[in-house]
Design a protein around this motif. Structure first.
Motif, PDB file in Angstrom:
ATOM      1  N   ASN A 191       0.844  -1.192   0.000  1.00 26.80           N
ATOM      2  CA  ASN A 191       0.000   0.000   0.000  1.00 26.80           C
ATOM      3  C   ASN A 191       0.881   1.244   0.000  1.00 26.80           C
ATOM      4  OD1 ASN A 191      -2.453  -1.447   0.155  1.00 26.80           O
ATOM      5  ND2 ASN A 191      -2.216  -1.676   2.374  1.00 26.80           N
ATOM      6  N   PRO A 192       0.653   2.179  -0.913  1.00 30.21           N
ATOM      7  CA  PRO A 192       1.499   3.384  -1.005  1.00 30.21           C
ATOM      8  C   PRO A 192       1.175   4.396   0.092  1.00 30.21           C
ATOM      9  CG  PRO A 192      -0.210   3.474  -2.666  1.00 30.21           C
ATOM     10  CD  PRO A 192      -0.352   2.134  -1.984  1.00 30.21           C
TER      11      PRO A 192
ATOM     12  N   ARG B 135       6.393   8.791  -5.394  1.00 32.15           N
ATOM     13  CA  ARG B 135       5.699   9.397  -6.540  1.00 32.15           C
ATOM     14  C   ARG B 135       4.192   9.377  -6.340  1.00 32.15           C
ATOM     15  NH1 ARG B 135       8.985   5.913  -9.515  1.00 32.15           N
ATOM     16  NH2 ARG B 135       7.090   4.821 -10.216  1.00 32.15           N
ATOM     17  N   THR B 136       3.689   8.236  -5.827  1.00 30.70           N
ATOM     18  CA  THR B 136       2.251   8.111  -5.607  1.00 30.70           C
ATOM     19  C   THR B 136       1.769   9.122  -4.566  1.00 30.70           C
ATOM     20  OG1 THR B 136       2.343   5.742  -6.134  1.00 30.70           O
ATOM     21  CG2 THR B 136       0.400   6.538  -4.959  1.00 30.70           C
ATOM     22  N   LEU B 137       2.545   9.273  -3.479  1.00 30.81           N
ATOM     23  CA  LEU B 137       2.165  10.225  -2.439  1.00 30.81           C
ATOM     24  C   LEU B 137       2.232  11.662  -2.960  1.00 30.81           C
ATOM     25  CD1 LEU B 137       3.931   8.669   0.691  1.00 30.81           C
ATOM     26  CD2 LEU B 137       1.486   8.686   0.176  1.00 30.81           C
ATOM     27  N   ASP B 138       3.267  11.954  -3.764  1.00 26.66           N
ATOM     28  CA  ASP B 138       3.376  13.304  -4.347  1.00 26.66           C
ATOM     29  C   ASP B 138       2.185  13.606  -5.256  1.00 26.66           C
ATOM     30  OD1 ASP B 138       5.697  13.748  -3.014  1.00 26.66           O
ATOM     31  OD2 ASP B 138       7.020  13.274  -4.706  1.00 26.66           O
ATOM     32  N   GLU B 139       1.821  12.626  -6.076  1.00 27.84           N
ATOM     33  CA  GLU B 139       0.683  12.820  -6.972  1.00 27.84           C
ATOM     34  C   GLU B 139      -0.605  13.006  -6.176  1.00 27.84           C
ATOM     35  OE1 GLU B 139       0.648   9.455  -9.499  1.00 27.84           O
ATOM     36  OE2 GLU B 139       2.470  10.046 -10.617  1.00 27.84           O
ATOM     37  N   SER B 140      -0.737  12.241  -5.084  1.00 27.87           N
ATOM     38  CA  SER B 140      -1.927  12.361  -4.241  1.00 27.87           C
ATOM     39  C   SER B 140      -1.993  13.736  -3.591  1.00 27.87           C
ATOM     40  CB  SER B 140      -1.923  11.267  -3.174  1.00 27.87           C
ATOM     41  OG  SER B 140      -3.037  11.387  -2.321  1.00 27.87           O
TER      42      SER B 140
END
Length: 213
Positions: free
Chosen positions: A7-8, A188-193
């Protein structure tokens, strides 16, 4: 390299960063161990080569002398000369630890005090060639034991080097890259979120301000 199925989340990223730090330290320790094993192995191989050469030369001298002696001494005289051994020897097997490897230590043990007599036969019917031959052959046993000890140690160390090499490669080419790519994916996923959340927040503010106008 496949990304791990996780899970990111920031908690998961923190856990993976801790694993990456541990894996990196483990890789360094194993690489240092591998280098030291190779150094010790190279040293043992050199000792093995020198000892084998010494033993072969000693054995060759002993056998040459025996051939010369047997050509001038009757067979029954040789049989009588070797009928009664001077000493009785047994093999003592111990071990020593080198780089966490239990290596053998071989020694000869004489049941009684070693005989002061050099030969078990008289000198009337024998020749000096036989004496020289036995002098050379009597030094073979310690050389053989030492050679067997070193060759077995080389084999055990080579096996340990191979095991360590596989572990180093598994960390270097599989685990560490996989952890790094997974952490990068989570970042990257957290930054995009966060960007998506910020964009929605800005739009919400714009909608609210437009409604107030």
């Amino acid at each position: 390299m496949a990304i791990m199925n996780v899970n990111p989340t920031r908690m998961e990223m923190s856990r993976l960063q801790s694993r990456l730090s541990t894996a990196s330290r483990g890789h360094k320790l194993l690489k240092d161990k591998q280098d030291e094993l190779v150094r010790q192995f190279t040293k043992l191989v050199k000792q093995n080569q020198d000892l084998r050469k010494e033993m072969e030369e000693t054995l060759q001298k002993g056998m040459q002398g025996y051939v010369l002696a047997s050509s001038s001494i009757p067979d029954y005289v040789l049989e009588e000369a070797f009928a009664i051994p001077l000493d009785k020897v047994t093999l003592d097997v111990q071990s020593k630890t080198v780089m966490n490897i239990e290596m053998p230590v071989l020694n000869e043990i004489y049941d009684d005090e070693k005989s002061e007599d050099r030969f078990s036969y008289g000198f009337m019917a024998t020749t000096s060639e036989l004496d020289l031959s036995l002098n050379n052959l009597s030094s073979i046993l310690p050389l053989m034991l030492k050679l067997a000890e070193i060759e077995k140690s080389c084999q055990m160390m080579a096996d340990e080097i191979e095991r360590t090499r596989r572990r180093v490669n598994a960390l270097e080419y599989m685990m560490i890259p996989q952890l790094e790519e997974t952490i990068d994916y989570i970042e990257r996923t957290l930054d995009e979120s966060e960007r998506a959340t910020l964009t929605r927040l800005i739009k919400s503010i714009d909608v609210i301000e437009a409604g107030e106008d």
